[in-house]
Motif scaffolding. Structure first.
Motif, PDB file in Angstrom:
ATOM      1  N   ALA A  77     -13.490   7.700  14.149  1.00 53.61           N
ATOM      2  CA  ALA A  77     -12.247   7.609  13.389  1.00 53.61           C
ATOM      3  C   ALA A  77     -11.886   8.979  12.839  1.00 53.61           C
ATOM      4  N   HIS A  78     -10.699   9.464  13.191  1.00 54.55           N
ATOM      5  CA  HIS A  78     -10.199  10.716  12.612  1.00 54.55           C
ATOM      6  C   HIS A  78      -9.842  10.405  11.169  1.00 54.55           C
ATOM      7  N   ILE A  97     -18.966  21.654   8.460  1.00 58.44           N
ATOM      8  CA  ILE A  97     -19.337  20.817   7.316  1.00 58.44           C
ATOM      9  C   ILE A  97     -20.577  21.473   6.721  1.00 58.44           C
ATOM     10  N   THR A  98     -20.423  22.044   5.520  1.00 57.51           N
ATOM     11  CA  THR A  98     -21.522  22.830   4.947  1.00 57.51           C
ATOM     12  C   THR A  98     -22.406  22.014   4.012  1.00 57.51           C
ATOM     13  N   PHE A 106     -20.656  12.310  10.003  1.00 54.25           N
ATOM     14  CA  PHE A 106     -19.380  12.985  10.240  1.00 54.25           C
ATOM     15  C   PHE A 106     -19.535  14.148  11.200  1.00 54.25           C
ATOM     16  N   SER A 107     -18.435  14.530  11.814  1.00 54.99           N
ATOM     17  CA  SER A 107     -18.425  15.711  12.661  1.00 54.99           C
ATOM     18  C   SER A 107     -17.022  16.317  12.604  1.00 54.99           C
ATOM     19  N   VAL A 118     -11.783  16.206  10.852  1.00 59.80           N
ATOM     20  CA  VAL A 118     -13.091  15.681  10.479  1.00 59.80           C
ATOM     21  C   VAL A 118     -13.052  14.224  10.931  1.00 59.80           C
ATOM     22  N   PHE A 119     -14.104  13.780  11.601  1.00 62.15           N
ATOM     23  CA  PHE A 119     -14.112  12.389  12.017  1.00 62.15           C
ATOM     24  C   PHE A 119     -15.430  11.720  11.682  1.00 62.15           C
ATOM     25  N   LEU A 120     -15.329  10.412  11.465  1.00 60.37           N
ATOM     26  CA  LEU A 120     -16.497   9.576  11.241  1.00 60.37           C
ATOM     27  C   LEU A 120     -17.010   9.221  12.628  1.00 60.37           C
TER      28      LEU A 120
END
Length: 160
Positions: A77-78, A97-98, A106-107, A118-120
């Protein structure tokens, strides 16, 4: 869902912001680190930087966001889109993502040279709160500028 924030039945302090989520609420605190000043409720801007490396590697702006999803959200999911505004020809971004993604839910992905998402990527089965630090490095005319998005993500139980 009762909006505790709107009707005033929350217990947030005056220094906190009440944020309504499905079936509950969260008390959020938006503080600017030292060397930053608050320019709006959700945004801090750097006051100064003292050398080239510090100027490139510390965020010029820190912005807070809040997102609310239910556990039955379909993945991938975006959930968040990021990019410079305005964008110019030749811009290029790097997204990282720090903090806050230790479990790998997430990625990030670039949609083009100046827009990223960012997406789940993994189903969150139980209600859970996340605070992601997403860094965007913008390469523009030979210089990197860093921006930081601090994203509160609240995954709540889905309503039947």
């Amino acid at each position: 869902d009762i909006d505790e924030c709107a009707i005033g039945t929350h217990n947030c302090s005056t220094a906190e912001t009440c944020y309504n989520i499905q079936g509950n609420f969260r008390c959020l605190s938006f503080e600017c680190p030292s060397n930053y000043r608050k320019v709006s409720d959700m945004r801090c801007e750097r006051i100064s930087c003292f050398n080239y490396l510090e100027c490139q590697n510390t965020p010029v702006r820190i912005t807070y966001y809040q997102l609310n999803f239910q556990t039955n959200i379909v993945v991938p999911a975006h959930i968040f889109r990021i990019g410079p505004s305005p964008a110019y020809a030749g811009d290029s971004i790097v997204l990282t993502i720090t903090k806050g993604n230790e479990e790998g839910f997430f990625s990030t992905r670039r949609l083009n040279s100046y827009t990223g998402i960012v997406f789940l990527q993994r189903q969150v089965k139980e209600p859970k709160d996340f605070l992601l630090d997403v860094e965007m490095k913008l390469w523009r005319q030979g210089t990197y500028t860093t921006f930081l998005a601090k994203i509160y993500i609240f995954i709540t139980a889905h309503a039947y």
